[in-house]
Design a protein around this motif. Structure first.
Motif, PDB file in Angstrom:
ATOM      1  N   LYS A  64       0.836  -1.192   0.000  1.00 52.45           N
ATOM      2  CA  LYS A  64       0.000   0.000   0.000  1.00 52.45           C
ATOM      3  C   LYS A  64       0.880   1.255   0.000  1.00 52.45           C
ATOM      4  O   LYS A  64       2.043   1.217   0.387  1.00 52.45           O
ATOM      5  N   GLU A  71      -9.755   7.663  -0.199  1.00 50.55           N
ATOM      6  CA  GLU A  71      -8.619   7.166  -0.988  1.00 50.55           C
ATOM      7  C   GLU A  71      -7.389   6.942  -0.116  1.00 50.55           C
ATOM      8  O   GLU A  71      -6.720   5.920  -0.211  1.00 50.55           O
ATOM      9  N   LYS A  92      -7.996   3.919   2.369  1.00 51.75           N
ATOM     10  CA  LYS A  92      -7.945   2.583   1.764  1.00 51.75           C
ATOM     11  C   LYS A  92      -6.559   2.238   1.221  1.00 51.75           C
ATOM     12  O   LYS A  92      -6.227   1.061   1.063  1.00 51.75           O
ATOM     13  N   ASN A  93      -5.736   3.263   0.995  1.00 52.64           N
ATOM     14  CA  ASN A  93      -4.361   3.032   0.542  1.00 52.64           C
ATOM     15  C   ASN A  93      -3.372   2.963   1.703  1.00 52.64           C
ATOM     16  O   ASN A  93      -2.168   3.122   1.506  1.00 52.64           O
ATOM     17  N   GLN A 153     -14.181  -1.580   5.226  1.00 50.64           N
ATOM     18  CA  GLN A 153     -14.562  -1.970   3.860  1.00 50.64           C
ATOM     19  C   GLN A 153     -13.349  -2.404   3.040  1.00 50.64           C
ATOM     20  O   GLN A 153     -13.456  -3.241   2.157  1.00 50.64           O
ATOM     21  N   HIS A 154     -12.180  -1.831   3.360  1.00 52.55           N
ATOM     22  CA  HIS A 154     -10.982  -2.084   2.549  1.00 52.55           C
ATOM     23  C   HIS A 154      -9.889  -2.863   3.298  1.00 52.55           C
ATOM     24  O   HIS A 154      -8.742  -2.887   2.865  1.00 52.55           O
TER      25      HIS A 154
END
Length: 331
Positions: free
Chosen positions: A2, A146, A149-150, A180-181
């Motif tokens: 990530k 963004e 999630k990264n 969610q991620h």
């Protein structure tokens, strides 16, 4: 891999250091060693009073300090917070960019940046006046999905729970995106009053938390315990991983199948501010870079000791060198 190992969510505050003589301090009528929340007008009046000084500015906020420590050690970090379009907001944004921390677009036009005036007197005591200003406006709409999630970890500041209308929504949204991620969630209590006053949203978030940072007072509030050791034991059934600090008694850590007590490094403290922030940032750096929890806690304790033997909530040089020293001794 990530893009980031951690993404912090917290209050963006510029620390403004003023060194005053005892006579200058006495004229203010403040109670020595206190921290008070103040309104913007009162903060402006205080700064205007010493406008002939050139105060030292340092970007801060609890989780922001942890993220800075993480970055200084060599980690890839992001931060979500709000600043205004004033000189302090510009300073904050520029400093984070220089530190190579992705801060996104934190500026809210027409607003004032949060500040903490730290008055240092000759006895090394620190008296603080904090104006949250726009930092307390952090809300769900500011949460950047963004960057979360990264990231491998989302790191949430407990103080944000103290803003029911905005901050609690930001926390819920950030955790929703993280879950969610597949992003792990870490929370720092910040202060025991967060647990005692905002218990419902705090415990709601704790159910979805992978790692909790707390000091002895905070841990006792969460676990209904009498001391750090008892709190650490009781938290086993509450949250998977815990780092519970106990001041000079060191730190209790449970993470990655390892459970340990790591002693503190003895020292003569000058300023206790920032010890917990440094410890959290350094511990997160360790566990995201293949270092076991015991070693990570040892390195984090060493850096926390280095912070409290100087004035200010973070180290401005030597962070990586001190970390390497601590780990070499732990071999």
């Amino acid at each position: 891999m990530k893009q980031f190992q951690i993404c912090g969510l917290g209050n963006a505050i510029v620390d403004i250091f003023l060194e005053l003589s005892d006579a200058e301090f006495a004229a203010l009528g403040f109670e020595r060693g206190t921290m008070r929340l103040v309104e913007l007008g009162e903060q402006r009046d205080l700064l205007q009073r010493f406008k002939d000084r050139e105060p030292r500015l340092v970007s801060g906020g609890s989780v922001a300090n942890s993220v800075i420590a993480f970055s200084q050690l060599g980690g890839d970090a992001a931060f979500i917070g709000c600043v205004g379009d004033d000189r302090y907001g510009l300073f904050y944004q520029n400093e984070f960019e220089e530190l190579d921390i992705d801060i996104g677009n934190p500026v809210i036009v027409g607003e004032s940046t949060g500040t903490c005036v730290a008055i240092i007197t000759p006895d090394a005591e620190r008296t603080m006046r904090t104006c949250l200003a726009v930092s307390s406006h952090l809300a769900a709409r500011h949460v950047d999905a963004e960057r979360i999630k990264n990231s491998e970890w989302l790191f949430i500041e407990g103080y944000v729970f103290a803003n029911p209308a905005t901050g609690q929504g930001a926390i819920r949204e950030a955790i929703r995106v993280a879950k969610q991620h597949g992003v792990k969630v870490a929370v720092t209590c910040s202060e025991a009053f967060i647990v005692n006053v905002f218990g419902d949203p705090f415990f709601e978030a704790l159910k979805q938390t992978d790692l909790l940072f707390c000091n002895e007072t905070e841990g006792c509030a969460v676990a209904k315990a009498q001391d750090a050791k008892e709190a650490f034991a009781k938290l086993k059934g509450v949250v998977p991983s815990v780092v519970a600090t106990a001041g000079a008694q060191g730190v209790y850590v449970r993470h990655g199948g390892l459970e340990a007590h790591v002693p503190a490094f003895p020292c003569q403290p000058k300023d206790l501010t920032g010890a917990g922030d440094m410890l959290a940032g350094a511990f997160l750096y360790g566990i995201t870079h293949g270092i076991d929890a015991r070693k990570a806690a040892r390195g984090a304790c060493y850096l926390a000791m280095k912070v409290i033997t100087q004035i200010g909530a973070r180290l401005h040089h030597g962070t990586r060198q001190f970390w390497d020293e601590a780990l070499a001794k732990a071999e």
